[in-house]
Design a protein around this motif. Sequence first.
Motif, PDB file in Angstrom:
ATOM      1  N   VAL A   1      21.189  50.977  51.573  1.00  0.00           N
ATOM      2  CA  VAL A   1      20.965  50.267  52.494  1.00  0.00           C
ATOM      3  C   VAL A   1      22.215  49.447  53.487  1.00  0.00           C
ATOM      4  N   ASP A   2      21.648  50.153  54.540  1.00  0.00           N
ATOM      5  CA  ASP A   2      22.653  49.231  55.807  1.00  0.00           C
ATOM      6  C   ASP A   2      22.372  48.067  55.857  1.00  0.00           C
ATOM      7  N   ARG A   3      24.143  47.495  55.780  1.00  0.00           N
ATOM      8  CA  ARG A   3      24.135  45.764  55.061  1.00  0.00           C
ATOM      9  C   ARG A   3      23.770  45.601  54.387  1.00  0.00           C
ATOM     10  N   LEU A   4      24.289  46.073  53.378  1.00  0.00           N
ATOM     11  CA  LEU A   4      23.512  45.512  52.243  1.00  0.00           C
ATOM     12  C   LEU A   4      24.620  45.582  51.373  1.00  0.00           C
ATOM     13  N   PHE A   5      25.991  45.316  50.414  1.00  0.00           N
ATOM     14  CA  PHE A   5      26.749  45.531  50.193  1.00  0.00           C
ATOM     15  C   PHE A   5      26.806  44.447  48.837  1.00  0.00           C
ATOM     16  N   LEU A   6      27.289  45.951  47.904  1.00  0.00           N
ATOM     17  CA  LEU A   6      27.493  45.407  46.036  1.00  0.00           C
ATOM     18  C   LEU A   6      28.809  44.291  46.147  1.00  0.00           C
ATOM     19  N   ALA A   7      29.374  43.121  45.834  1.00  0.00           N
ATOM     20  CA  ALA A   7      29.823  42.208  45.395  1.00  0.00           C
ATOM     21  C   ALA A   7      30.341  42.036  44.107  1.00  0.00           C
ATOM     22  N   GLY A   8      29.759  42.550  43.052  1.00  0.00           N
ATOM     23  CA  GLY A   8      29.764  42.209  41.561  1.00  0.00           C
ATOM     24  C   GLY A   8      30.966  42.900  41.173  1.00  0.00           C
ATOM     25  N   SER A   9      31.133  42.032  39.601  1.00  0.00           N
ATOM     26  CA  SER A   9      32.264  43.665  39.135  1.00  0.00           C
ATOM     27  C   SER A   9      31.611  44.628  38.517  1.00  0.00           C
ATOM     28  N   SER A  10      30.225  44.821  38.389  1.00  0.00           N
ATOM     29  CA  SER A  10      29.306  46.466  39.028  1.00  0.00           C
ATOM     30  C   SER A  10      30.148  47.705  39.622  1.00  0.00           C
ATOM     31  N   ALA A  11      31.373  46.845  40.435  1.00  0.00           N
ATOM     32  CA  ALA A  11      31.670  47.339  42.282  1.00  0.00           C
ATOM     33  C   ALA A  11      33.264  47.237  41.293  1.00  0.00           C
ATOM     34  N   HIS A  12      33.719  48.724  42.591  1.00  0.00           N
ATOM     35  CA  HIS A  12      35.050  48.651  42.016  1.00  0.00           C
ATOM     36  C   HIS A  12      35.793  48.056  42.380  1.00  0.00           C
ATOM     37  N   PRO A  13      36.978  47.326  41.992  1.00  0.00           N
ATOM     38  CA  PRO A  13      37.871  48.148  40.000  1.00  0.00           C
ATOM     39  C   PRO A  13      37.198  47.301  39.472  1.00  0.00           C
ATOM     40  N   GLY A  14      36.029  46.611  39.172  1.00  0.00           N
ATOM     41  CA  GLY A  14      35.370  46.080  37.650  1.00  0.00           C
ATOM     42  C   GLY A  14      35.425  44.970  36.936  1.00  0.00           C
ATOM     43  N   GLY A  15      35.902  44.316  36.740  1.00  0.00           N
ATOM     44  CA  GLY A  15      35.381  43.329  34.985  1.00  0.00           C
ATOM     45  C   GLY A  15      37.209  42.830  35.734  1.00  0.00           C
ATOM     46  N   GLY A  16      36.953  41.489  34.911  1.00  0.00           N
ATOM     47  CA  GLY A  16      38.044  40.501  35.371  1.00  0.00           C
ATOM     48  C   GLY A  16      37.638  40.006  36.209  1.00  0.00           C
TER      49      GLY A  16
ATOM     50  N   GLY B   1      32.423  54.518  45.765  1.00  0.00           N
ATOM     51  CA  GLY B   1      33.354  53.896  45.000  1.00  0.00           C
ATOM     52  C   GLY B   1      33.596  52.563  46.222  1.00  0.00           C
ATOM     53  N   ARG B   2      32.367  52.178  46.840  1.00  0.00           N
ATOM     54  CA  ARG B   2      32.860  51.801  48.097  1.00  0.00           C
ATOM     55  C   ARG B   2      31.934  50.404  47.202  1.00  0.00           C
ATOM     56  N   ALA B   3      31.778  49.021  48.447  1.00  0.00           N
ATOM     57  CA  ALA B   3      31.066  48.221  48.522  1.00  0.00           C
ATOM     58  C   ALA B   3      29.958  48.292  48.872  1.00  0.00           C
ATOM     59  N   ASP B   4      29.477  49.621  50.195  1.00  0.00           N
ATOM     60  CA  ASP B   4      28.678  50.131  50.328  1.00  0.00           C
ATOM     61  C   ASP B   4      27.475  50.276  50.138  1.00  0.00           C
ATOM     62  N   THR B   5      26.120  50.492  50.358  1.00  0.00           N
ATOM     63  CA  THR B   5      25.364  51.228  49.661  1.00  0.00           C
ATOM     64  C   THR B   5      24.170  51.476  50.458  1.00  0.00           C
TER      65      THR B   5
ATOM     66  N   PHE C   1      34.947  57.102  32.931  1.00  0.00           N
ATOM     67  CA  PHE C   1      33.090  58.391  33.254  1.00  0.00           C
ATOM     68  C   PHE C   1      32.446  57.089  34.418  1.00  0.00           C
ATOM     69  N   GLN C   2      33.558  55.663  34.819  1.00  0.00           N
ATOM     70  CA  GLN C   2      32.409  54.979  35.193  1.00  0.00           C
ATOM     71  C   GLN C   2      33.068  53.876  35.959  1.00  0.00           C
ATOM     72  N   GLN C   3      34.541  54.836  36.578  1.00  0.00           N
ATOM     73  CA  GLN C   3      35.819  53.981  37.621  1.00  0.00           C
ATOM     74  C   GLN C   3      35.907  54.724  38.749  1.00  0.00           C
TER      75      GLN C   3
ATOM     76  N   ALA D   1      40.419  58.087  26.415  1.00  0.00           N
ATOM     77  CA  ALA D   1      40.656  58.252  27.145  1.00  0.00           C
ATOM     78  C   ALA D   1      40.728  57.041  28.481  1.00  0.00           C
ATOM     79  N   GLY D   2      41.637  56.738  28.932  1.00  0.00           N
ATOM     80  CA  GLY D   2      41.505  55.521  30.408  1.00  0.00           C
ATOM     81  C   GLY D   2      42.022  54.661  29.143  1.00  0.00           C
ATOM     82  N   GLY D   3      41.871  54.598  27.978  1.00  0.00           N
ATOM     83  CA  GLY D   3      42.349  53.070  28.014  1.00  0.00           C
ATOM     84  C   GLY D   3      43.454  52.016  27.767  1.00  0.00           C
ATOM     85  N   ALA D   4      44.931  53.291  27.808  1.00  0.00           N
ATOM     86  CA  ALA D   4      45.697  53.077  28.511  1.00  0.00           C
ATOM     87  C   ALA D   4      46.202  51.949  29.639  1.00  0.00           C
ATOM     88  N   VAL D   5      45.702  52.542  30.662  1.00  0.00           N
ATOM     89  CA  VAL D   5      46.138  51.511  31.661  1.00  0.00           C
ATOM     90  C   VAL D   5      45.587  50.243  31.744  1.00  0.00           C
ATOM     91  N   TYR D   6      44.726  49.733  30.664  1.00  0.00           N
ATOM     92  CA  TYR D   6      43.685  48.180  30.693  1.00  0.00           C
ATOM     93  C   TYR D   6      45.255  47.270  29.727  1.00  0.00           C
TER      94      TYR D   6
END
Length: 531
Positions: A476-491, A470-474, A458-460, A205-210
Motif C-alpha cells: 500500500v503506497d505511503r504505508l510503512f511497517l515500523a514495528g519489530s516484525s520488520a527488519h532487523p527485528g526485536g530488541g 525486507g524493507r519498511a515499504d508495504t 527463515f524470517q530475517q 542455525a543462525g542462533g550464533a549471531v545473537y
Amino acid sequence: MDTADAIIVGAGHNGLVAANLLADAGWDVLVLEATPHAGGAVRSGHVTAPGYLSDLFSAFYPLGYASPVIKRLGLGEHGLSWRHAPDVLCHLLPDGRSVTMNRDIEVTAASVEEFAPGDGERWKNAYRDWQDVATPMLDVITSPFPPVRAGLGLAARLRVSGGLRLARRLLLSARELGSELFRGEGAKLLLAGNALHTDLSPEEAGGAVYGWLLAMLGQQAGWPVPVGGAQRLTDALVSRLVSRGGRIVYGVRAERVLVARGRAMGVRSAGGTDWRARRAVLADVPAPSLYLDLVGARHLPPRLVEDLAHFRWDGSTIKIDWALSGPVPWKNPAVGRAGTVHLGADLNGLTRYAAELACGELPTEPFLLAGQMTTADPSRSPDGTESLWAYSHLPFRTAWDAEPVARQAERMEDVLERAAPGFRQLVVARHVAGPADLEREDPSLVGGTVGGGSQAAFQQLFLRPIPGLGRADTPVDRLFLAGSSAHPGGGVHGAPGANAARAAIARDRALTGDLYASAIRAAHRAVYADR
C-alpha cells in the motif's frame, strides 16, 4: 477530522523513534496510542511493594546503548542517563559453578579460563575479531535492507575471505560456534545463553549471531540500564518529540488504515473517528495486525495474505517481579555482582529446555533470565534490598489458562530457591505477568511474545516479516511497517522505526513520486504475483 503529515499507529519505542525522525525533517506528526501509556514494552512501574520499582517488560539495553539510531537522538538532553552493574552477566550452572562477563576483559578471560586452559586467550581473540567489525556491523544491522552503504563499509573492512568467514559464522548454531571458538563450557554458555534471549535453541542455525552479538556488546560496552527505570528511555523519547511539535493522543485504538486508490490516506479509530495523513501512515504494530486487521485482505496481493499464514511468532513469555527484603542469597557469591543472571541450565540443559518448548510442552526445568535491578541501579529499591525479576519462555499460544502459568511460576521460584537457599523467605511481594497480562498491557505482545515474530533465519533480512523486500515499504503506497516484525527485528534499538521514517521521507522527497510508488508496487507484484 484531525490532520497531520504523518499518522503513526503505536507509541512503542519504534513508533516514537519514527515520530522523532519525521519531526526532525519538519513533518507535523501525530501518534495514536491505544493504551494510556507511551513506551510499549519499555516501561516501569510499582507493581510489587511501595518503594520497589520494576521494569514491566524489558530492562537491560545493550542494543539500545550501542544503537547508532538511539545515539543520534541525543536523549541525554532529555533526561536519559545510564548505569552499569559491577558485572555484566553471570551464568550460574546447576552444579554451583558460574562464568562471569565483565567489561574488564581480563576479568572475563579469567572466568572462562577456569573452565578450560587457553579459553581466556581465545575469548580475547574473539573480542578482537569483534572490534574489527563492530562499528560497520552495527550500521549494517540497523540499516534498511539491503544495507548498501553500511554493507560496503563492512566489506571494505573484511575483504572477500574475511567476509565469507563472518557469513559462515553467523549461520552457525550457538552450540556449533561455541565449540569452534572455545574448549570449556563457560565461554560456550556465554554465547548459548545469550542466544536464548531469542526464540532460538542452541542447535538452531543462525542462533550464533545473537549469542555472539549480545556477548560482544556486553564485553565492549556492558548491558546498562536507564537510571530510574526503563520508563526514563520512553520519557526521553516523548520529551524530545513534544519539544519538536509532535503530538501523542492516548486511549485511541486504530481500527482501520484508510486506503483509497492504493494509497494510505489515514486511520480510522474505534468509535469511527478519522485521522487524515497528508504524507504517510506508519504502523508500530506486528505485521499480521497491520496487514490482516488494519488494512484487510482486499487491499493486498493474495500471495502476501497466504504467506502471512506461515508467519512464525516467537515464544510466549512469563515474567515475575519480586520485592526482596535483602540481596539474593546466592550459594555462589560471585552471582551477586551481576546485573543479569542466567540460571537453571548448563549447555545440555539449554538444549533440553528448548526441545520441550519446540514440542509445545512446559519446561520441567525452566531456564531463567533474571535481573538484579537494584544491583544495577540503587534507585530501584530501598537500601539493603533488591528489586528482582526473571522471565522464562513458554510455547507460543494465543491463549493461556491461569493454572499452567501459575505452575510455571512455582517452578521458576524452585530454580531460584535451589540456587539461593532462603530466597522465598526474603520475598516481600511478587507480581506474576503471564502471556495474557503482557498482551493486555501492550497489545503488540501477541500471546506474550516479545520479539515481533521469530528471529529464525527463515524470517530475517529480505524474509522478514514474510518473503519480500525486507524493507519498511508495504504494497500500500505511503504505508510503512515500523514495528519489530520488520527488519532487523526485536530488541530495543529503534531500527525498524528509523527505517520506516527514512522510507517515508524518501517516498515523499522523490522528484517523481508516482514513479517511486510504481517501482515499489512493481517490486511487490514481482514477489507476491499470483501463482
